[in-house]
Design a protein around this motif. Structure first.
Motif, mmCIF file in Angstrom:
data_model
loop_
_atom_site.group_PDB
_atom_site.id
_atom_site.type_symbol
_atom_site.label_atom_id
_atom_site.label_comp_id
_atom_site.label_asym_id
_atom_site.label_seq_id
_atom_site.Cartn_x
_atom_site.Cartn_y
_atom_site.Cartn_z
ATOM 1 N N ASP A 1 0.830 -1.206 0.000
ATOM 2 C CA ASP A 1 0.000 0.000 0.000
ATOM 3 C C ASP A 1 0.867 1.260 0.000
ATOM 4 O O ASP A 1 0.570 2.232 -0.711
ATOM 5 C CB ASP A 1 -0.937 0.008 1.218
ATOM 6 C CG ASP A 1 -1.997 -1.077 1.128
ATOM 7 O OD1 ASP A 1 -2.266 -1.550 0.006
ATOM 8 O OD2 ASP A 1 -2.544 -1.465 2.182
ATOM 9 N N ILE A 2 1.919 1.249 0.804
ATOM 10 C CA ILE A 2 2.827 2.400 0.842
ATOM 11 C C ILE A 2 3.550 2.531 -0.492
ATOM 12 O O ILE A 2 3.694 3.623 -1.045
ATOM 13 C CB ILE A 2 3.842 2.267 1.993
ATOM 14 C CG1 ILE A 2 3.117 2.199 3.346
ATOM 15 C CG2 ILE A 2 4.830 3.430 1.981
ATOM 16 C CD1 ILE A 2 4.034 1.938 4.524
ATOM 17 N N SER A 3 4.001 1.391 -1.019
ATOM 18 C CA SER A 3 4.690 1.395 -2.306
ATOM 19 C C SER A 3 3.797 1.967 -3.398
ATOM 20 O O SER A 3 4.243 2.772 -4.228
ATOM 21 C CB SER A 3 5.114 -0.032 -2.676
ATOM 22 O OG SER A 3 5.691 -0.067 -3.963
ATOM 23 N N ASP A 4 2.525 1.563 -3.402
ATOM 24 C CA ASP A 4 1.606 2.052 -4.435
ATOM 25 C C ASP A 4 1.371 3.558 -4.302
ATOM 26 O O ASP A 4 1.268 4.264 -5.308
ATOM 27 C CB ASP A 4 0.272 1.309 -4.341
ATOM 28 C CG ASP A 4 -0.691 1.727 -5.437
ATOM 29 O OD1 ASP A 4 -0.388 1.477 -6.618
ATOM 30 O OD2 ASP A 4 -1.742 2.323 -5.115
ATOM 31 N N ALA A 5 1.289 4.041 -3.062
ATOM 32 C CA ALA A 5 1.098 5.483 -2.855
ATOM 33 C C ALA A 5 2.288 6.270 -3.389
ATOM 34 O O ALA A 5 2.133 7.339 -4.002
ATOM 35 C CB ALA A 5 0.895 5.775 -1.373
ATOM 36 N N ILE A 6 3.495 5.730 -3.187
ATOM 37 C CA ILE A 6 4.704 6.409 -3.657
ATOM 38 C C ILE A 6 4.776 6.405 -5.180
ATOM 39 O O ILE A 6 5.060 7.440 -5.809
ATOM 40 C CB ILE A 6 5.962 5.751 -3.055
ATOM 41 C CG1 ILE A 6 5.975 5.923 -1.531
ATOM 42 C CG2 ILE A 6 7.229 6.359 -3.665
ATOM 43 C CD1 ILE A 6 7.081 5.150 -0.839
ATOM 44 N N VAL A 7 4.522 5.242 -5.796
ATOM 45 C CA VAL A 7 4.622 5.166 -7.257
ATOM 46 C C VAL A 7 3.495 5.941 -7.937
ATOM 47 O O VAL A 7 3.650 6.427 -9.059
ATOM 48 C CB VAL A 7 4.646 3.698 -7.742
ATOM 49 C CG1 VAL A 7 3.265 3.045 -7.691
ATOM 50 C CG2 VAL A 7 5.218 3.610 -9.160
ATOM 51 N N THR A 8 2.367 6.105 -7.246
ATOM 52 C CA THR A 8 1.282 6.915 -7.800
ATOM 53 C C THR A 8 1.722 8.372 -7.939
ATOM 54 O O THR A 8 1.467 9.016 -8.971
ATOM 55 C CB THR A 8 0.028 6.835 -6.911
ATOM 56 O OG1 THR A 8 -0.461 5.479 -6.913
ATOM 57 C CG2 THR A 8 -1.067 7.762 -7.414
ATOM 58 N N LYS A 9 2.404 8.890 -6.928
ATOM 59 C CA LYS A 9 2.924 10.259 -7.011
ATOM 60 C C LYS A 9 4.002 10.360 -8.092
ATOM 61 O O LYS A 9 4.074 11.349 -8.834
ATOM 62 C CB LYS A 9 3.497 10.690 -5.658
ATOM 63 C CG LYS A 9 2.460 10.849 -4.557
ATOM 64 C CD LYS A 9 3.121 11.299 -3.265
ATOM 65 C CE LYS A 9 2.086 11.463 -2.148
ATOM 66 N NZ LYS A 9 2.725 11.876 -0.872
ATOM 67 N N LYS A 10 4.834 9.327 -8.169
ATOM 68 C CA LYS A 10 5.909 9.338 -9.162
ATOM 69 C C LYS A 10 5.354 9.347 -10.582
ATOM 70 O O LYS A 10 5.789 10.145 -11.427
ATOM 71 C CB LYS A 10 6.825 8.122 -8.958
ATOM 72 C CG LYS A 10 7.892 7.917 -10.029
ATOM 73 C CD LYS A 10 8.828 9.094 -10.163
ATOM 74 C CE LYS A 10 9.705 9.262 -8.952
ATOM 75 N NZ LYS A 10 10.762 10.284 -9.177
ATOM 76 N N THR A 11 4.387 8.480 -10.867
ATOM 77 C CA THR A 11 3.855 8.420 -12.226
ATOM 78 C C THR A 11 3.051 9.681 -12.569
ATOM 79 O O THR A 11 2.968 10.058 -13.743
ATOM 80 C CB THR A 11 2.986 7.170 -12.425
ATOM 81 O OG1 THR A 11 1.980 7.092 -11.395
ATOM 82 C CG2 THR A 11 3.840 5.909 -12.384
ATOM 83 N N ARG A 12 2.500 10.339 -11.570
ATOM 84 C CA ARG A 12 1.823 11.615 -11.827
ATOM 85 C C ARG A 12 2.843 12.641 -12.317
ATOM 86 O O ARG A 12 2.601 13.375 -13.270
ATOM 87 C CB ARG A 12 1.134 12.115 -10.566
ATOM 88 C CG ARG A 12 0.319 13.410 -10.783
ATOM 89 C CD ARG A 12 -0.285 13.903 -9.476
ATOM 90 N NE ARG A 12 -1.078 12.871 -8.845
ATOM 91 C CZ ARG A 12 -0.928 12.465 -7.586
ATOM 92 N NH1 ARG A 12 -0.004 13.004 -6.811
ATOM 93 N NH2 ARG A 12 -1.698 11.509 -7.096
ATOM 94 N N ASN A 13 4.007 12.675 -11.669
ATOM 95 C CA ASN A 13 5.058 13.601 -12.091
ATOM 96 C C ASN A 13 5.600 13.243 -13.469
ATOM 97 O O ASN A 13 5.932 14.129 -14.268
ATOM 98 C CB ASN A 13 6.190 13.612 -11.070
ATOM 99 C CG ASN A 13 5.807 14.288 -9.774
ATOM 100 O OD1 ASN A 13 4.898 15.120 -9.741
ATOM 101 N ND2 ASN A 13 6.482 13.943 -8.689
ATOM 102 N N ILE A 14 5.704 11.946 -13.727
ATOM 103 C CA ILE A 14 6.174 11.486 -15.039
ATOM 104 C C ILE A 14 5.218 11.967 -16.129
ATOM 105 O O ILE A 14 5.630 12.521 -17.154
ATOM 106 C CB ILE A 14 6.287 9.950 -15.068
ATOM 107 C CG1 ILE A 14 7.404 9.474 -14.128
ATOM 108 C CG2 ILE A 14 6.526 9.446 -16.495
ATOM 109 C CD1 ILE A 14 7.397 7.982 -13.862
#
Length: 279
Positions: free
Chosen positions: A212-225
């Protein structure tokens, strides 16, 4: 025998084409390519790209058949005994080379930063671990900082954005090197994303233990991408790339994901990470 090693077990014939200015005399220098598990199992193209880049730089290249995992998953999970056994195997396999090069900041960081402390209390291995650490480099850093390469023979048409992986950036100081070589590739339009140096959420076993934490982090990352507006995402670590590619695909994004070595070696014409062959 891994897929890369089957084709490149014999020493490569040095090819000076594509090489630029060298900081060191590379004549006769032997490089052992540490392929990495994820490259071997999921993206052999990255290994072939690394081979091309190192051959073009003029090194005598070999891919030793006895190489194994660097031991990082075991080490990060607290299994130091298995990590030590794997570290010893890597040392035995690669210590005869002048340089050890890997297309991965995390595997390189494991060997450079953690092998010496992992084996510090073993008198038979402590010095060997330190010696190996001192000649182990991440691929792009090696090309720029050791070989002095200033440009590569490649071409890529399109916009890219670059993710700075945690191990490469924080353990090895890799930041400007990939951007320097990308700037030498005709057709590349670099669009920096916001927080390009923030974790993607992979972290090896972290993404399994704390999904869940990993998904929250990658969600922010892919938004920036996505907001960077580039058509292709690049990075230097397969774990990060697979994690971000998976999230982008689940979100229906058309952004392609590739290892930087594929672009630098002019081998970015095949399916991107997460795409089916023949697409």
């Amino acid at each position: 025998m891994n897929q890369i090693e089957m084709n490149f077990a014999a020493p490569a014939t040095p090819d000076q084409q594509g090489a630029s200015v060298h900081k060191t005399d590379i004549k006769g220098k032997r490089v052992g390519l540490f392929v990495t598990c994820l490259v071997d199992l999921f993206r052999p193209t990255v290994g072939f790209a690394a081979v091309k880049l190192l051959e073009d730089a003029g090194f005598e290249l070999e891919v030793p058949r006895d190489q194994t995992c660097c031991g990082q998953p075991a080490y990060n999970s607290g299994d130091k005994e298995d990590a030590k056994a794997l570290a010893k195997q890597v040392i035995k396999t690669f210590e005869s080379y002048d340089y050890i090069v890997a297309p991965s900041g995390s595997c390189t960081g494991m060997i450079r930063k953690h092998y010496p402390s992992l084996l510090a209390d073993d008198p038979k291995w402590a010095e060997r671990a330190v010696n190996l650490a001192g000649k182990t480099y991440e691929l792009v850093s090696f090309l720029v900082d050791v070989a002095g390469i200033e440009a590569v023979s490649s071409h890529f048409t399109g916009s890219v954005t670059y993710h700075d992986s945690c191990s490469g950036l924080r353990e090895l100081g890799i930041k400007d090197q990939p951007r320097k070589l990308l700037a030498s590739v005709p057709g590349v339009d670099l669009k920096e994303m916001a927080d390009n140096d923030v974790c993607c959420g992979f972290g090896g076993t972290f993404s399994v233990k704390y999904p869940d934490i990993s998904d929250a982090i990658v969600t922010k990352k892919t938004r920036n991408i996505t907001e960077a507006g580039a058509g292709t995402l690049l990075a230097g670590d397969m774990g990060c790339l697979m994690n971000m590619a998976g999230k982008l695909k689940r979100d229906g994004s058309a952004i392609q994901v590739r290892h930087i070595a594929e672009v630098l070696a002019d081998m970015a014409d095949g399916p991107a990470i997460g795409e089916k062959s023949g697409r």
